[in-house]
Scaffold this active site. Structure first.
Site, PDB file in Angstrom:
ATOM      1  N   ASN A 129      14.760  28.532 -57.434  1.00 48.67           N
ATOM      2  CA  ASN A 129      15.343  29.850 -57.104  1.00 48.67           C
ATOM      3  C   ASN A 129      15.333  30.113 -55.603  1.00 48.67           C
ATOM      4  O   ASN A 129      14.817  31.106 -55.119  1.00 48.67           O
ATOM      5  CB  ASN A 129      14.641  30.979 -57.868  1.00 48.67           C
ATOM      6  CG  ASN A 129      13.164  31.077 -57.545  1.00 48.67           C
ATOM      7  OD1 ASN A 129      12.562  30.108 -57.086  1.00 48.67           O
ATOM      8  ND2 ASN A 129      12.585  32.240 -57.763  1.00 48.67           N
ATOM      9  N   HIS A 176       6.953  28.043 -55.361  1.00 49.70           N
ATOM     10  CA  HIS A 176       8.186  28.512 -54.733  1.00 49.70           C
ATOM     11  C   HIS A 176       8.020  28.316 -53.233  1.00 49.70           C
ATOM     12  O   HIS A 176       7.184  28.958 -52.619  1.00 49.70           O
ATOM     13  CB  HIS A 176       8.428  29.981 -55.066  1.00 49.70           C
ATOM     14  CG  HIS A 176       8.584  30.222 -56.546  1.00 49.70           C
ATOM     15  ND1 HIS A 176       9.800  30.147 -57.180  1.00 49.70           N
ATOM     16  CD2 HIS A 176       7.674  30.505 -57.513  1.00 49.70           C
ATOM     17  CE1 HIS A 176       9.633  30.388 -58.482  1.00 49.70           C
ATOM     18  NE2 HIS A 176       8.348  30.600 -58.715  1.00 49.70           N
ATOM     19  N   LEU A 177       8.802  27.394 -52.673  1.00 49.20           N
ATOM     20  CA  LEU A 177       8.650  27.096 -51.246  1.00 49.20           C
ATOM     21  C   LEU A 177       9.612  27.904 -50.380  1.00 49.20           C
ATOM     22  O   LEU A 177       9.530  27.859 -49.152  1.00 49.20           O
ATOM     23  CB  LEU A 177       8.832  25.596 -50.990  1.00 49.20           C
ATOM     24  CG  LEU A 177       7.756  24.693 -51.612  1.00 49.20           C
ATOM     25  CD1 LEU A 177       8.011  23.230 -51.254  1.00 49.20           C
ATOM     26  CD2 LEU A 177       6.353  25.104 -51.178  1.00 49.20           C
ATOM     27  N   HIS A 204       4.378  24.148 -60.218  1.00 51.25           N
ATOM     28  CA  HIS A 204       5.183  25.382 -60.194  1.00 51.25           C
ATOM     29  C   HIS A 204       4.928  26.150 -58.900  1.00 51.25           C
ATOM     30  O   HIS A 204       4.053  26.999 -58.827  1.00 51.25           O
ATOM     31  CB  HIS A 204       4.838  26.252 -61.411  1.00 51.25           C
ATOM     32  CG  HIS A 204       5.836  27.349 -61.651  1.00 51.25           C
ATOM     33  ND1 HIS A 204       6.323  27.651 -62.898  1.00 51.25           N
ATOM     34  CD2 HIS A 204       6.432  28.221 -60.803  1.00 51.25           C
ATOM     35  CE1 HIS A 204       7.178  28.660 -62.807  1.00 51.25           C
ATOM     36  NE2 HIS A 204       7.260  29.034 -61.550  1.00 51.25           N
ATOM     37  N   HIS A 255      11.040  29.831 -67.902  1.00 48.19           N
ATOM     38  CA  HIS A 255      10.405  31.120 -67.605  1.00 48.19           C
ATOM     39  C   HIS A 255      10.750  31.991 -68.816  1.00 48.19           C
ATOM     40  O   HIS A 255      11.911  32.349 -69.002  1.00 48.19           O
ATOM     41  CB  HIS A 255      11.009  31.668 -66.316  1.00 48.19           C
ATOM     42  CG  HIS A 255      10.704  33.101 -66.037  1.00 48.19           C
ATOM     43  ND1 HIS A 255       9.997  33.516 -64.937  1.00 48.19           N
ATOM     44  CD2 HIS A 255      11.028  34.239 -66.703  1.00 48.19           C
ATOM     45  CE1 HIS A 255       9.889  34.833 -64.942  1.00 48.19           C
ATOM     46  NE2 HIS A 255      10.511  35.302 -66.009  1.00 48.19           N
ATOM     47  N   ASP A 264       2.279  29.001 -59.697  1.00 46.73           N
ATOM     48  CA  ASP A 264       3.419  29.916 -59.525  1.00 46.73           C
ATOM     49  C   ASP A 264       3.352  30.565 -58.136  1.00 46.73           C
ATOM     50  O   ASP A 264       3.614  31.758 -57.978  1.00 46.73           O
ATOM     51  CB  ASP A 264       3.459  30.975 -60.640  1.00 46.73           C
ATOM     52  CG  ASP A 264       4.812  31.705 -60.679  1.00 46.73           C
ATOM     53  OD1 ASP A 264       5.728  31.300 -59.942  1.00 46.73           O
ATOM     54  OD2 ASP A 264       4.927  32.689 -61.438  1.00 46.73           O
TER      55      ASP A 264
HETATM   56 ZN   LIG Z   1       8.769  32.238 -63.496  1.00 44.45          ZN
END
Ligand SMILES: [Zn+2]
Lengths: 428, 306
Positions: free
Chosen positions: A97, A65-66, A63, A181, A306
């Protein structure tokens, strides 16, 4: 290029393997030989002495976010990969996202192409619905073919029960999980956990029941459809209990927790430090206790960071205006070793299950093994090195960590993957 | 004895001695306010910025007057008249203000914790003039001052805060300050407007306004927000007025000797009927007068700390 790792301990619970003072010889990214006092050719072999260190199957953070495409000022696939390597991960699963979101084969191909030359494997999680809006299903079959390993509208829960039902029915066809989520948006207009502390600090509340309601909904829907659901960043005690009960009933539910949710509590927000602002929010001591219980008894399958990079300018805003999220790739393993291994919550084998084996099982990714002829993909750990987190040394583009200056015991030293060695902050 | 903290961010953790000192100092300033020449040279040469990110003419004027009567140089910096509306960050704004050699900043902001953030961004003394739904310490102090004027002491005094407790900075500051001073504090309002865990603060919760009137010596009645967003917390104004509004019949019926405070501005006919708002039990305008004296006291005590 050949590599010889000397006098190391090799542990892989999936292979029931535990070797002490062994050597491992690698050529062209493949394991050639595992044994003691291996012979080697001095002229073309890089020798790494690893006395007292351990090799484990490569860790995977499922999990992160790149931010690429869309917010390359905060992170890119390149900087995110370097941060992952520095944090001891040979692989990451990146969340959809982005801008545009990962809801087409083109975006998956872009990510795959960009990550090709880096040492870390990047597995895209595709959006479950177009633009994560909860209206129309994403082209899941095509996305899987392009390389998606799961579907999620992360950032938000899949909007309605009806689109969730269809997403589960459709993804079941190809046996990919829905990662949720869990948050009921109608209950979410605050910026910290609802409790006595939200009253004391004057911040609008995000009640834990907002998480629990969606966890319950998703479990019931997984039961009804027979699909697999994975609960992202579980944070409330009730949610842990719901997952535990569901597993007992044989419902196909798995869960992950972040290092901040098993380490930190909402009373810390008295400093209004925006690096403690994330969603789900930090909760109470009781929630942390239940999470630790869930890690122990297997209710919680994985540890995932995350990792959510944000620019300094955005995190310097007033508390309510600052965005949610903290970086985590470069602190995750150190926190887990300090808080779980050294505090005897989990054994090293259990840590490996939660960082390496379980995430790959959930995402249908082959598990690296220590066997002659296998691809060499492993993480190098020092379980006892004492070190202090220094955000200025992060390889991530962003520095928004709640763990800066924290003293930790146990450190990822590097990784081996794709025929390359990353050790002590750089490719060797 | 000086104050124990160089900022006034809230009433939580402000010790009894500090509150006592502020109230006693306000006494002196209140006397000065009765004189024909209301100005003293106490803070001459000090520069104070009133940094208002939220419209609050009353609070700002009260601070401004207090600053001027102490002979400080007072500067107003508010959203509508500054670069904030053009999107300058809080940090940049504060750094700019600090570069102008400012001694104190009085801040009003809609986001809780912003005054605390300011203490990390600059060296000035910071006074919280209201942050979100968190605290409004000078309001609580002027409420306490007014109560003390009328009731003499806080020991065993029963005070009930009435209205939307969950979204009120006045409520929280009053609860902390009153409890520190030894009063017995309760809250009364619709359950949707009472924080879920408020009893952990040692506060009694009452849902019946008649009971609240009977059992208390003082009612601090909060303004009910009438905007659409706030309206999600109760069914209708009509129902609020009927079950939580304070009118003279209700006061007659239950008890006569009660003190009524209101931080203003009043929604006449909602939380207070007009006859109560103008009636014999209320001290609303005294609160306004006392507000200037209290703010003078706070500014003076912080401004002369070092
Ligand atoms: Zn999330």
């Amino acid at each position: 290029m050949k590599y010889l790792f000397k006098n190391t301990t090799i542990i892989n619970p999936e292979q029931q393997l535990s070797l002490k003072d062994f050597d491992i010889l690698i050529s062209d990214g493949l394991i050639i030989k595992i044994g003691q006092n291996l012979e080697y050719d001095n002229s073309n072999t890089k020798v790494i002495e690893l006395k007292g260190k351990i090799l484990v199957p490569g860790f995977l953070d499922m999990h992160v976010h790149l931010r690429e495409p869309g917010r390359e000022d905060e992170e890119t696939i390149e900087t995110g990969s370097r941060a992952a390597a520095n944090g001891g991960f040979t692989a990451v699963a990146c969340m959809p996202n982005t801008e545009p979101s990962i809801d087409s084969a083109e975006v998956i191909e872009l990510i795959k192409n960009k990550s090709k030359s880096f040492i870390v494997d990047v597995y895209p999680v595709a959006a479950a619905t177009i633009e994560r809006k909860g209206e129309f299903l994403s082209p899941m079959l095509e996305l899987k073919e392009a390389g998606a390993v799961a579907f999620s509208d992360d950032g938000v829960a899949i909007k309605t029960a009806s689109i969730l039902k269809r997403a589960m029915e459709y993804s079941k066809m190809i046996d990919l999980p829905i990662i949720e989520h869990c948050e009921d948006e109608s209950l979410s207009n605050g910026s910290m956990n609802e409790g006595i502390n939200s009253t004391l600090f004057g911040l609008l509340p995000l009640p834990s029941v907002s998480e629990d309601i969606i966890v319950m909904r998703d479990i019931l829907m997984a039961q009804y459809t027979g699909a697999r659901v994975h609960i992202a960043h579980i944070s409330s005690a009730n949610a842990v209990k719901l997952v535990r009960e569901a597993k007992k009933k044989g419902i196909k539910v798995t869960a992950e927790v972040t290092p901040h949710h098993f380490t930190l509590t909402d009373d810390l927000l008295k400093t209004y430090d925006t690096n403690l602002k994330m969603n789900p929010p930090l909760r109470t001591h009781q929630d942390v206790q239940e999470i630790l219980e869930g890690l122990k008894d297997g209710t919680i399958d994985c540890i995932a960071s995350d990792h959510a990079p944000h620019s300094i300018e955005e995190k310097e805003l007033e508390f309510d205006y600052a965005p949610n999220g903290v970086v985590g790739l470069e602190t995750s393993v150190g926190i887990a070793l300090s808080e779980l291994f050294h505090k005897k919550v989990l054994s090293i084998e259990e840590i490996i299950m939660k960082y390496s084996i379980n995430p790959r099982k959930i995402l249908n990714i082959p598990i690296p093994s220590f066997a002659e002829g296998s691809k060499a993909e492993f993480t190098i750990l020092d379980l006892n090195e004492v070190w202090t987190v220094d955000k200025e040394k992060f390889l991530s583009k962003s520095k928004n960590t709640p763990f800066d200056k924290r003293l930790l015991t146990g450190k990822p030293l590097g990784i081996f993957n794709k025929g390359k060695l990353f050790l002590n902050g750089e490719i060797i | 004895m000086p104050l124990s903290n160089r900022h006034l961010l809230g009433m939580q953790n402000v010790p009894k001695e500090d509150i006592q000192l502020i109230l006693d100092t306000a006494n002196t300033f209140k006397e000065i306010l009765e004189r024909p020449i209301k100005r003293v040279p106490t803070l001459q040469g000090k520069t104070i910025v009133n940094l208002f990110y939220e419209n609050s003419t009353r609070t700002r004027i009260s601070f401004e007057l207090a600053e001027k009567r102490l002979s400080a140089d007072a500067i107003n910096f508010s959203v509508s008249t500054s670069s904030v509306s053009k999107g300058e960050s809080l940090k940049d704004t504060v750094k700019n203000i600090e570069a102008m050699k400012v001694d104190m900043i009085v801040i009003r902001h809609s986001v809780a914790g912003t005054p605390y953030m300011l203490t990390k961004l600059c060296d000035a003394n910071i006074i919280n003039a209201g942050d979100g739904i968190h605290e409004h310490p000078t309001q609580a102090l002027l409420d306490l001052y007014t109560i003390r004027e009328k009731k003499g002491s806080f020991e065993n005094l029963k005070v009930c805060i009435v209205g939307d407790i969950a979204h009120s900075r006045v409520a929280l500051s009053n609860i902390f300050a009153l409890k520190t001073m030894g009063a017995k504090v309760s809250v009364c309002g619709p359950s949707t407007m009472i924080p879920k865990f408020i009893e952990e603060l040692g506060v009694e919760v009452i849902y019946n306004i008649d009971e609240a009137i009977q059992e208390n010596d003082v009612l601090n009645v909060l303004r009910i927000q009438l905007e659409r967003k706030a309206r999600e917390y109760f069914p209708s104004i009509r129902e609020y007025v009927k079950y939580f509004g304070i009118n003279s019949q209700r006061l007659e019926k239950n008890k006569k000797d009660i003190l009524i405070l209101h931080p203003g501005p009043i929604n006449r006919g909602v939380e207070l009927s007009s006859d109560v708002a103008d009636g014999p039990y209320q001290v609303i305008l005294q609160q306004v007068t006392n507000g200037v004296a209290i703010r003078m006291a706070v500014l003076y005590l912080l401004g002369t700390l070092n």
